[in-house]
Every structure is written in structure tokens, then in C-alpha cells.
Write an enzyme that holds these catalytic residues in place. Sequence first.
Site, short mmCIF file in Angstrom:
data_model
loop_
_atom_site.label_atom_id
_atom_site.label_comp_id
_atom_site.label_asym_id
_atom_site.label_seq_id
_atom_site.Cartn_x
_atom_site.Cartn_y
_atom_site.Cartn_z
N TRP A 1 0.72 -1.13 0.00
CA TRP A 1 0.15 0.08 0.06
C TRP A 1 1.04 1.24 0.29
O TRP A 1 2.05 1.34 0.75
CB TRP A 1 -0.78 0.01 1.21
N HIS B 1 0.78 -4.77 7.36
CA HIS B 1 -0.13 -4.86 6.51
C HIS B 1 0.06 -5.25 4.95
O HIS B 1 -0.50 -4.83 3.94
CB HIS B 1 -1.35 -3.62 6.34
N ASP C 1 -6.39 -8.06 9.90
CA ASP C 1 -6.50 -6.47 10.62
C ASP C 1 -7.12 -6.88 11.86
O ASP C 1 -8.05 -7.63 12.07
CB ASP C 1 -7.51 -5.63 9.52
N HIS D 1 -6.72 -1.17 14.00
CA HIS D 1 -6.59 -0.60 12.70
C HIS D 1 -7.43 0.55 12.41
O HIS D 1 -6.79 1.75 11.87
CB HIS D 1 -6.61 -1.72 11.58
N HIS E 1 -13.75 -0.61 6.32
CA HIS E 1 -13.04 -0.97 7.31
C HIS E 1 -14.09 -1.08 8.70
O HIS E 1 -14.20 -1.66 9.53
CB HIS E 1 -11.64 -0.56 7.49
N GLU F 1 -6.57 -10.42 4.83
CA GLU F 1 -6.23 -9.53 3.49
C GLU F 1 -5.09 -10.08 2.96
O GLU F 1 -4.13 -10.86 3.54
CB GLU F 1 -6.13 -8.12 3.78
#
Lengths: 224, 224
Positions: free
Chosen positions: A31, A61, A67, A71, A175, A187
Site C-alpha cells: 500500500w 499490512h 487486521d 486498525h 473497514h 487480507e
Amino acid sequence: MANETTKANETDITGGWLDVSAPLHNGMAHWPDNQAFERTHTLAIDRGDAANVSAITTSVHNGTHMDAPAHFIPGGNGIETLPLTATMGPARVLEIHDPESVKPDELKPYNIQRGERILLKTRNSPRCWETDEFVKDFVYISHEAAHYLAEVGIQTVGIDYLSVGGYFKDGAETHHALLGAGIWIIEGLNLTQVQAGTYELLCLPLKIIGSDGAPARALLRKIE
Amino acid sequence: MANETTKANETDITGGWLDVSAPLHNGMAHWPDNQAFERTHTLAIDRGDAANVSAITTSVHNGTHMDAPAHFIPGGNGIETLPLTATMGPARVLEIHDPESVKPDELKPYNIQRGERILLKTRNSPRCWETDEFVKDFVYISHEAAHYLAEVGIQTVGIDYLSVGGYFKDGAETHHALLGAGIWIIEGLNLTQVQAGTYELLCLPLKIIGSDGAPARALLRKIE
């Protein structure tokens, strides 16, 4: 006979499990505002040390990970509070055809039940893991679908790229809807080799105290 | 009835598994010349970011972890080559009383068999995990015992502190004997809550390509 037994065991070194974990390596996608995965050698035999010793630096992550409520929820629980049963037990892999996002209309015919573990296989699996570039237009869970899953009250949801929420939209909203409902999130699954159906899920994240997430190893085994 | 079932499930959130993983946290003990474990916040809600996002930096040999052949053998395989069956299946926890090291004479009466997964519970478990200081005089596997296990041909060995080899002696020798014989090594188990006996072992390290080791989550479940 003993030899035959040994051979039979040796030929199945997976125990029937499919490894759906993304391999961790330098240069892999992450990310954009997260720390990249990097492994370096602290000690190296070819530099004259007695052993090879690696250190890693990584966002929690990156790759296949989980998660925790912390988070997105201020004061939320860390990943060490994960009940083991949330990621160990029967799970359904649903094949999602929508090329943009997971939407309630595609989920509803599956008759999802309270307490289920649901893994979403999208076009991300064959598309996003083939490259080390971060893929921005991955298939995510729309906030409407997140609210639907929250209302049903599933236990765990998994998706096959780096986030349940989208890069361009529904990041925080999805989320919040899932974590706020107490749903545990996996994830970064690579479901390329997995067909829709019912499996035994085994996903174990590192026990990092107070962390908003943790890297994990995840396996699936078909339930006949 | 549905309610009762739900309640029954909710009361056993471990699935009967004992978590024998050392919790990862800042300040925890680490091998002196290895990178310490450190978690930092890349993004933080209380700094105005949308989410909490942690990054970790750590030696791959901190906490509960596995060693790959590449740790001590030049050109040896990385941890991604671990056969899943090496750390998933029946394992015997043996209680070791020697306060210095595991020696062949203490192992031999256990009649250890080829292919076994053997976990060694020593006085390290109640002694070493109580402090964040690195304990130098932990109980290790003597090189004689390592050669004995190699000769028997066990599949996997686990120990309840950061190394199978000692800090003052038998560091390289013990690793070479075990890894050279193709034995997979689990280190950093906390067996405080575990009694000697037969268990189902589940130990999943992160899939770090080419790495000399990887952090892992490890669980045990009693086989009646």
C-alpha cells in the site's frame, strides 16, 4: 511395509493443504503509504560470519495479513486478541464476478449465515499477484456489502488483495463497518489455485501485542 | 437451541489449542547480535491519520520462529521450502531436567523414532520468558544430543528459548548437526502451560522467500 508408509508420507508434504499465503520478498507490492517489505542480512556467512541472520522491516499490512479492530477503531483491540476459532475452521470460498467491487446483490444468493467464515475470490487472485507493482483498481468490498456482512453477523471475511476497502473509495467506510461489527479481516490471500467451495481454513497471524494487524500464514484444505 | 449452540462455540475461542507462541513486543529479549523487535506507528489516528498502521523491524530469529538450512549452511534452502507436514501433525513434548543442556543420556530412554516431531520442555519455559532480558545460560541442545537426534532421523525439533545451540558453547555445532541432517528447527516456544505428552502440533512460519528463518505462530492440542 514400513518403507511404503514412509514413502506415502514423503510424497504428500502439504498434508492436503493449499498454501494461500503471498510469498514475502523484497520489492513486492505494498500500500503506497505503508512501509515496504525489506529483508537484509545482519550477519552473512559469505562475509565471514558464522551464520546467515536476516532482519525484516515491513508494514504489518503487507502480503497475507490480518487486521485488528485497532486498525481503524480508536482504542480498539490489538491482533493478539484474535480468538483462534475465528480463523481455524470451516470457511466458504465465494467466487465474485464483479470486476469493480463486491456488492450485496452478488452476495445475497449465497445465503450467508451468522458466524460464517467467508473468503472472497475475485479477479484479483489471477491479476494482482502476478506483478510487484501495487494494483490500485483491485476488487474491494463496497461499503454496502460490508454493511450487509455486518448485519448478517459473519465471523471472519477474507479478500484476495491488500485491503477489504478500495483504494479510490470505501477504504475507511468498509473497514469501519466490518471491524465495528466485530468481524475479523484477512487480507492479501492468493486464491488463484482455489475453487469456490467449502474448505477448512487455517490462518495464523503473528502474535504482536497491541498491533493494528499482523502478517499471517494462511492455508486451506478442501472439505469433501 | 440455536442460542445454546452459539453460546457453546463462544465459550471455547481456542478450539482446544494452547498458544505456545512468545508474544512480540518492544523491548523483548533478543540474541545480542540480532536486530531487536520494534513496532512503530507509520500512521496513527491520534495524529490525525485515518487509520493506525504499524511497521515492524525484527530479526527473523526473535520470539517464536523457525530456522531454515540457510541459517548455517552455505547455499542451504530458505524457510519457504519447509514441508507443511514437518510442523503439522503429532509431536511429543519431552520434559528435560538437566539444568545445563539436553544430553543423549536423558533422551535415550524416550525411545525416539525416525520421523518424529520432538519438542523439548526445559527449565527455560518457566524461567526465561518472565524477563525481557536475554538469558545467556538457557538450556540448549548439546552437540552430542544434536548428533543423536540426527542419527535417529527425527523430522522436527523444538526448544523453549531462542536457540537450539548454547550461547557459550555448541552454537554452530548443534545447528550444523541438526540442519545438516535435514531436521527442521522451531525455537522460542513457550511451553510453560504444556505438560509432557503427545500433542498435535501446528506451527506456521511466515513464507519469506530465501530467508534463513522466519517468525512463526505455534499451537499445540493434546491428543487423548
